[in-house]
Design an enzyme around this catalytic site. Sequence first.
Site, PDB file in Angstrom:
ATOM      1  N   SER A 163      -4.800  22.036  21.119  1.00 18.44           N
ATOM      2  CA  SER A 163      -4.253  20.736  20.733  1.00 18.44           C
ATOM      3  C   SER A 163      -4.479  19.729  21.847  1.00 18.44           C
ATOM      4  O   SER A 163      -4.640  20.088  23.006  1.00 18.44           O
ATOM      5  CB  SER A 163      -2.744  20.857  20.481  1.00 18.44           C
ATOM      6  N   ASP A 164      -4.493  18.466  21.467  1.00 17.69           N
ATOM      7  CA  ASP A 164      -4.355  17.424  22.465  1.00 17.69           C
ATOM      8  C   ASP A 164      -2.928  17.570  23.004  1.00 17.69           C
ATOM      9  O   ASP A 164      -2.118  18.329  22.454  1.00 17.69           O
ATOM     10  CB  ASP A 164      -4.572  16.047  21.806  1.00 17.69           C
ATOM     11  N   PHE A 165      -2.592  16.852  24.039  1.00 10.96           N
ATOM     12  CA  PHE A 165      -1.286  16.990  24.701  1.00 10.96           C
ATOM     13  C   PHE A 165      -0.149  16.811  23.701  1.00 10.96           C
ATOM     14  O   PHE A 165       0.107  15.705  23.228  1.00 10.96           O
ATOM     15  CB  PHE A 165      -1.178  15.957  25.821  1.00 10.96           C
ATOM     16  N   ASN A 166       0.494  17.911  23.347  1.00 12.06           N
ATOM     17  CA  ASN A 166       1.623  17.934  22.397  1.00 12.06           C
ATOM     18  C   ASN A 166       1.279  17.393  21.011  1.00 12.06           C
ATOM     19  O   ASN A 166       2.126  16.815  20.334  1.00 12.06           O
ATOM     20  CB  ASN A 166       2.829  17.181  22.961  1.00 12.06           C
TER      21      ASN A 166
END
Length: 145
Positions: free
Chosen positions: A89-92
């Site tokens: 994933s991208d950050f969160n």
Amino acid sequence: MQQRGVYSLAKHYIGNYQETSRSVVNEIIDERALHELYGRQWEIIVKQGNPGAVMCAFQKVNGQYACANPHLLIDMLKDAWQFPGWVSSDFNACPNYGAFDLGADVCAPDLGTLDGLRQAVDSGVISPARFENMVHRVLRTFFAR
């Protein structure tokens, strides 16, 4: 880079075209355009570039978060294009632990805790077979380089 034993992470997988309000935008893309316009370059990246990982993004695509979208992550990326690596994933960008069962392999940093993953598997949010597949994809990538 990859010839020297380092794997690449291609990002941001399908439909990520803006930074402003990226967590609330919903990209509506019909199936033909999804495959012929948006997916074609990703198919080439996956098959010819051989990245170790692909990063999903924040936006929704056709009503589902990109990091919790089984059509994008499982049907297209992993099954049709036979991508053996892992999806980060991208950050969160994963909306919840259910994103793992829908195709994300690593959701970081908030959903990546050992206790949280254990609870998600024990409660059935992530199937044991899916958890094994997640671990396999990450380790396969690390040891393949």
